[in-house]
Enzyme design. Structure first.
Site, PDB file in Angstrom:
ATOM      1  N   CYS A   1       0.812  -1.225   0.000  1.00 40.08           N
ATOM      2  CA  CYS A   1       0.000   0.000   0.000  1.00 40.08           C
ATOM      3  C   CYS A   1       0.845   1.275   0.000  1.00 40.08           C
ATOM      4  CB  CYS A   1      -0.963  -0.018   1.186  1.00 40.08           C
ATOM      5  SG  CYS A   1      -0.177   0.017   2.824  1.00 40.08           S
TER       6      CYS A   1
ATOM      7  N   HIS B   1      -2.528   0.897   6.821  1.00 38.42           N
ATOM      8  CA  HIS B   1      -2.939   0.892   5.407  1.00 38.42           C
ATOM      9  C   HIS B   1      -3.136   2.316   4.911  1.00 38.42           C
ATOM     10  CE1 HIS B   1      -4.286  -0.957   1.747  1.00 38.42           C
ATOM     11  NE2 HIS B   1      -5.406  -0.274   1.762  1.00 38.42           N
TER      12      HIS B   1
ATOM     13  N   HIS C   1      -5.892   1.676  -4.327  1.00 41.16           N
ATOM     14  CA  HIS C   1      -4.986   1.153  -3.298  1.00 41.16           C
ATOM     15  C   HIS C   1      -4.565  -0.272  -3.621  1.00 41.16           C
ATOM     16  CE1 HIS C   1      -8.126  -1.067  -0.573  1.00 41.16           C
ATOM     17  NE2 HIS C   1      -8.561  -1.020  -1.806  1.00 41.16           N
TER      18      HIS C   1
END
Length: 396
Positions: free
Chosen positions: A308, A356, A368
């Site tokens: 990420c 994240h 993402h």
């Protein structure tokens, strides 16, 4: 000779009496107890589908957090290794200079022997346990020539600097060893979490997997609904802002006409990005969109796969903005804005541990790299519920 042993009667004897009915009942009871004992772990100890889903989700988030720790340790290890290499090169260079200074002093000592000097001062200096202490003795420096004094000074300086660099190199090597240990630990943690998640999923039946997929679909539908609500809220906010700007412009043009006193429209809030941000954001988003479909791989920074924070870092690098490697540092690399005022290009962070991050594209959606087994994709920022959103940061 024929055997006279009687054949054993069928059934079971209890106190010498044949009881076939009792034997059958006993065997049936044993069988039922055996079945109950076998079924108990399956029915009572087996986690429910909801528990499995929560456990797997938690494991993925824990793996994400460990991944960011791995990324930080990897970056630190890389920097420390470069520092160690630089220091070792410096030590080697200084050692060479120290040897040259020693050779020069040695040449003075040889000359003193050849001329028959009874006290070859430079030789005594070189053989001393502590050359610096010897130098401190005034009588030595008084008896040396100017050239010899220069050689001694050079030698002492080279020796001191070489010893200092060796000390720094030793400390850096120790730090490097510690960083490598942290890297190894973080890597093992990620692998363990992912292996446990895979094991839990592998134990699901086909029916349970179908039910799990249905649960995930409902979550996605709810996330899409929340994204639509945010998109509507942002559209209304933009409309109100445009109306406020128009009224301010009308009021300014209807005033005394002082050309330098009109408002710019950017004073309504510090979260309003300027035009340069929009240009950079477009470049970052263009890069991110080009990565859609590439696999998530923990610790990866491209070009074939990403985690990420590796994706967000690479996207903004394409726009000429350098972001730190980890989510923990990226969250501090800009201005925090409310979710309701998120603009395309902003970074959306998730969970209390900041494990994240995604790149906001507008209308409640983001690009993402989700998790292992998934691919870079567009998805609602509410993909794991509204409460999972930690913050929104504008990086440039």
């Amino acid at each position: 000779m024929a055997s006279h042993r009687k054949s054993r009667p069928t059934g079971t004897r209890v106190a010498g009496i044949r009881t076939p009915a009792l034997a059958t009942a006993a065997l049936t009871s044993v069988a039922l107890l055996s079945q109950t004992a076998t079924a108990a772990p399956t029915d009572d100890d087996r986690p429910s589908l909801e528990e499995v889903e929560k456990k797997v989700g938690d494991l993925y988030r824990q793996a994400g957090s460990a991944t960011e720790k791995y990324n930080a340790a990897k970056e630190k290890t890389s920097k420390q290794r470069k520092r160690v290499d630089t220091l070792l090169d410096d030590v080697a260079e200084r050692t060479q200079k120290l040897n040259e200074a020693r050779e020069e002093l040695g040449s003075f000592a040889s000359a003193q022997y050849r001329t028959g000097s009874t006290v070859p001062e430079t030789a005594t200096f070189l053989l001393a346990d502590s050359p610096q202490d010897y130098v401190d003795r005034a009588h030595l420096m008084d008896r040396l020539t100017g050239r010899q004094k220069g050689a001694v000074d050079d030698y002492v300086t080279q020796q001191s600097e070489t010893m200092e660099k060796r000390r720094e190199a030793t400390e850096s090597l120790q730090t490097l060893t510690e960083s490598q240990s942290d890297l190894k630990t973080a890597k093992a943690t990620v692998q363990k979490k992912l292996a446990t998640a895979r094991e839990l999923l592998s134990e699901l039946t086909a029916e349970e997997k179908a039910r799990l997929a249905a649960i995930e679909k409902r979550k996605q539908e709810e996330a899409a609904r929340k994204a639509a609500e945010l998109a509507q809220q942002q559209a209304e906010e933009r409309k109100r802002q445009e109306e406020a700007d128009r009224q301010e412009s009308d009021a300014s043009s209807g005033s005394s006409g002082s050309s330098g006193s009109g408002g710019t429209g950017t004073e309504t809030g510090s979260t309003t990005p300027d035009s340069s941000y929009g240009t950079k954001a477009e470049k970052a988003l263009a890069f991110a969109r080009a990565q859609i479909g590439k696999p998530y791989v923990w610790g990866a920074t491209g070009p074939d796969s990403y985690d990420c924070s590796g994706l967000t870092q690479a996207a903004w690098k394409n726009a000429g903005v350098t972001l730190p490697r980890t989510t923990y540092d990226q969250v501090d690399a800009g201005t925090t804005v409310p979710v309701s005022q998120a603009q395309p290009g902003d970074l959306v962070f998730f969970y209390d541990d900041l494990s994240h991050v995604g790149l906001y594209i507008g209308n409640g959606m983001m690009i993402h790299a989700p998790k292992p087994g998934a691919y870079v994709r567009e998805e609602s920022i509410f993909y794991d519920g509204e409460s999972s959103i930690h913050s929104v940061v504008r990086p440039a």
